[in-house]
Scaffold this motif. Structure first.
Motif, PDB file in Angstrom:
ATOM      1  N   LEU A 196      46.429  38.126  62.709  1.00 52.81           N
ATOM      2  CA  LEU A 196      45.961  39.263  61.909  1.00 52.81           C
ATOM      3  C   LEU A 196      44.597  38.954  61.275  1.00 52.81           C
ATOM      4  CD1 LEU A 196      49.168  40.752  60.262  1.00 52.81           C
ATOM      5  CD2 LEU A 196      47.286  42.078  61.210  1.00 52.81           C
ATOM      6  N   ILE A 197      43.607  38.871  62.127  1.00 48.77           N
ATOM      7  CA  ILE A 197      42.251  38.562  61.651  1.00 48.77           C
ATOM      8  C   ILE A 197      41.301  39.621  62.205  1.00 48.77           C
ATOM      9  CG2 ILE A 197      40.337  36.901  61.810  1.00 48.77           C
ATOM     10  CD1 ILE A 197      42.538  34.707  61.980  1.00 48.77           C
ATOM     11  N   CYS A 198      40.581  40.292  61.320  1.00 46.02           N
ATOM     12  CA  CYS A 198      39.609  41.290  61.762  1.00 46.02           C
ATOM     13  C   CYS A 198      38.239  40.614  61.832  1.00 46.02           C
ATOM     14  CB  CYS A 198      39.579  42.477  60.806  1.00 46.02           C
ATOM     15  SG  CYS A 198      38.305  43.662  61.285  1.00 46.02           S
ATOM     16  N   GLU A 199      37.800  40.372  63.057  1.00 46.51           N
ATOM     17  CA  GLU A 199      36.520  39.658  63.248  1.00 46.51           C
ATOM     18  C   GLU A 199      35.358  40.460  62.677  1.00 46.51           C
ATOM     19  OE1 GLU A 199      36.034  38.775  67.384  1.00 46.51           O
ATOM     20  OE2 GLU A 199      37.853  37.565  67.430  1.00 46.51           O
ATOM     21  N   ASN A 200      35.481  41.767  62.737  1.00 43.83           N
ATOM     22  CA  ASN A 200      34.396  42.602  62.214  1.00 43.83           C
ATOM     23  C   ASN A 200      34.272  42.469  60.704  1.00 43.83           C
ATOM     24  OD1 ASN A 200      33.181  44.422  64.442  1.00 43.83           O
ATOM     25  ND2 ASN A 200      35.353  44.273  64.899  1.00 43.83           N
ATOM     26  N   MET A 201      35.403  42.548  60.022  1.00 43.75           N
ATOM     27  CA  MET A 201      35.381  42.387  58.572  1.00 43.75           C
ATOM     28  C   MET A 201      34.887  40.991  58.196  1.00 43.75           C
ATOM     29  SD  MET A 201      36.326  44.709  56.427  1.00 43.75           S
ATOM     30  CE  MET A 201      37.034  46.342  56.406  1.00 43.75           C
ATOM     31  N   LYS A 202      35.224  40.038  59.044  1.00 45.06           N
ATOM     32  CA  LYS A 202      34.883  38.651  58.728  1.00 45.06           C
ATOM     33  C   LYS A 202      33.481  38.256  59.188  1.00 45.06           C
ATOM     34  CE  LYS A 202      38.118  37.632  56.247  1.00 45.06           C
ATOM     35  NZ  LYS A 202      39.438  37.363  56.690  1.00 45.06           N
ATOM     36  N   SER A 203      32.751  39.207  59.771  1.00 42.33           N
ATOM     37  CA  SER A 203      31.429  38.824  60.270  1.00 42.33           C
ATOM     38  C   SER A 203      30.411  38.685  59.138  1.00 42.33           C
ATOM     39  CB  SER A 203      30.942  39.804  61.338  1.00 42.33           C
ATOM     40  OG  SER A 203      30.632  41.032  60.745  1.00 42.33           O
ATOM     41  N   THR A 204      30.709  39.207  57.952  1.00 46.12           N
ATOM     42  CA  THR A 204      29.769  39.044  56.830  1.00 46.12           C
ATOM     43  C   THR A 204      29.919  37.647  56.224  1.00 46.12           C
ATOM     44  OG1 THR A 204      29.882  41.383  56.289  1.00 46.12           O
ATOM     45  CG2 THR A 204      29.069  39.929  54.568  1.00 46.12           C
ATOM     46  N   THR A 205      28.779  36.969  56.066  1.00 48.25           N
ATOM     47  CA  THR A 205      28.796  35.654  55.411  1.00 48.25           C
ATOM     48  C   THR A 205      28.074  35.770  54.069  1.00 48.25           C
ATOM     49  OG1 THR A 205      26.674  34.993  56.343  1.00 48.25           O
ATOM     50  CG2 THR A 205      28.653  34.496  57.659  1.00 48.25           C
ATOM     51  N   LEU A 206      28.254  34.743  53.248  1.00 45.00           N
ATOM     52  CA  LEU A 206      27.570  34.729  51.946  1.00 45.00           C
ATOM     53  C   LEU A 206      26.048  34.730  52.149  1.00 45.00           C
ATOM     54  CD1 LEU A 206      28.353  34.642  48.932  1.00 45.00           C
ATOM     55  CD2 LEU A 206      28.061  32.163  49.027  1.00 45.00           C
ATOM     56  N   VAL A 207      25.596  34.064  53.204  1.00 42.54           N
ATOM     57  CA  VAL A 207      24.148  34.030  53.481  1.00 42.54           C
ATOM     58  C   VAL A 207      23.650  35.429  53.872  1.00 42.54           C
ATOM     59  CG1 VAL A 207      22.357  33.049  54.992  1.00 42.54           C
ATOM     60  CG2 VAL A 207      24.138  31.580  54.045  1.00 42.54           C
ATOM     61  N   ASP A 208      24.494  36.209  54.588  1.00 41.03           N
ATOM     62  CA  ASP A 208      24.110  37.608  54.876  1.00 41.03           C
ATOM     63  C   ASP A 208      23.871  38.350  53.561  1.00 41.03           C
ATOM     64  OD1 ASP A 208      24.412  37.440  57.656  1.00 41.03           O
ATOM     65  OD2 ASP A 208      26.523  38.008  57.589  1.00 41.03           O
TER      66      ASP A 208
END
Ligand code: 13P
Ligand code: SF4
Length: 305
Positions: free
Chosen positions: A258-270
């Motif tokens: 249950l991992i949404c790669e899209n939601m997780k694509s934001t990083t702190l550096v972004d």
């Protein structure tokens, strides 16, 4: 720079540049810590309508940033990770729904908010997982075409049997991949735990749950419950956030997948690059699309309360 220094720099720059950071609950812990507001899709939509800053950074997926732009067209709206789409939002397009509407002109078209702005222009009202039952119940028409998530639609249909709800085959690939056997195995492994799931899961899974609700609904339920153990049936970040917040309780994953790669694509550096003015993607929408698409968002807020 370490994480704390990056976070301090983000906080300094967002104040200096009059920026509001909105983060969906599926974002990583270090992003939620620098956000001005975190919530589910419904809470974020309501918040977006009232933000006073001149720039909004949305840490989430594209349809969420588009919703902010529609509700605050005069603001600069930045999607923190330009590749963060929602696969479900791309499953149905405007022409397809227009053709179905012609065939069923007596149906009210209810769109899950996980849809593109273009598709929203031909829909009557939007819903989120937190508001769908309330909003569909409030509609006068008994004939409903619910798009695109047939699992959320089936959940709503089961709650409101007096409505005739037509469903199409669409849904969240992340939540819909959870199988009934995953729920059965998790319950067997953790017999004292309550199962809390998102309505984007298939009916065979939601039927086994002790609670079905939005991301914020699941978090509220777990925080306020007297129970000590929970199996979390939505994006795995929610189990992690809850574990930080409630160290005296135990949270288990319904599925490692249950991992949404899209939601997780934001990083702190972004996020850092966005507050510096050199990252993310500005959402640009023409006035006509905004005017046509926001009608169903306004209707959602009116009926959802
Ligand atoms: P909610 O935030 O409405 O619970 O929905 C989760 C989701 O799918 C976001 O993409
Ligand atoms: Fe879309 Fe599913 Fe990811 Fe939500 S969890 S953004 S519905 S793919």
């Amino acid at each position: 720079m370490n994480i704390k220094e990056v976070q301090d720099e983000i906080i300094r720059l967002k104040k200096e540049n009059d920026i509001c950071i909105l983060a969906h609950s599926y974002q990583a812990h270090e992003i939620i810590e620098v956000a001005d507001f975190t919530g589910d899709s419904y809470a974020l939509s309501k918040m977006a309508a009232g933000v006073s800053n001149k720039t909004v950074i949305m840490c989430g997926v594209r349809f969420m940033a588009e919703t902010v732009k529609m509700l605050s067209p005069e603001k600069k709206v930045i999607l923190s990770s330009p590749i963060a789409g929602c696969p479900m939002a791309e499953q149905m397009d405007k022409d397809m729904i227009q053709q179905i509407k012609e065939k069923y002109p007596d149906h009210t078209v209810v769109a899950y908010i996980n849809t593109t702005a273009q598709l929203k222009t031909v829909c009557d009202v939007c819903v989120t997982s937190a508001s769908a039952v309330k909003i569909v119940s409030a509609l006068e028409n008994e004939n409903i075409l619910f798009i695109p998530d047939c699992n959320l639609g089936a959940y709503v249909a089961a709650k409101i049997p007096d409505k005739k709800i037509m469903l199409l085959k669409g849904g969240c690939p992340v939540h819909a991949a959870v199988k009934k056997t995953d729920a059965e195995n998790a319950k067997r492994l953790h017999p004292d735990a309550e199962l809390l799931v998102h309505p984007e899961c298939i009916p065979a899974v939601t039927e086994l749950a002790d609670y079905v609700g939005s991301t914020s609904g699941i978090m509220k339920y777990a925080r306020e419950s007297d129970k000590k153990e929970f199996i979390i049936g939505t994006e795995n970040s929610i189990a992690e956030h809850l574990q930080y917040e409630c160290p005296d309780k135990k949270f288990y994953l319904l599925s490692k997948g249950l991992i949404c790669e899209n939601m997780k694509s934001t990083t702190l550096v972004d996020v850092l690059n966005c507050v510096k003015g050199c990252g993310g993607e500005e959402i640009i929408m023409d006035a006509q699309t905004i005017a046509e698409a926001r009608k169903c968002i306004d209707k959602m807020i009116e009926l959802g309360g």
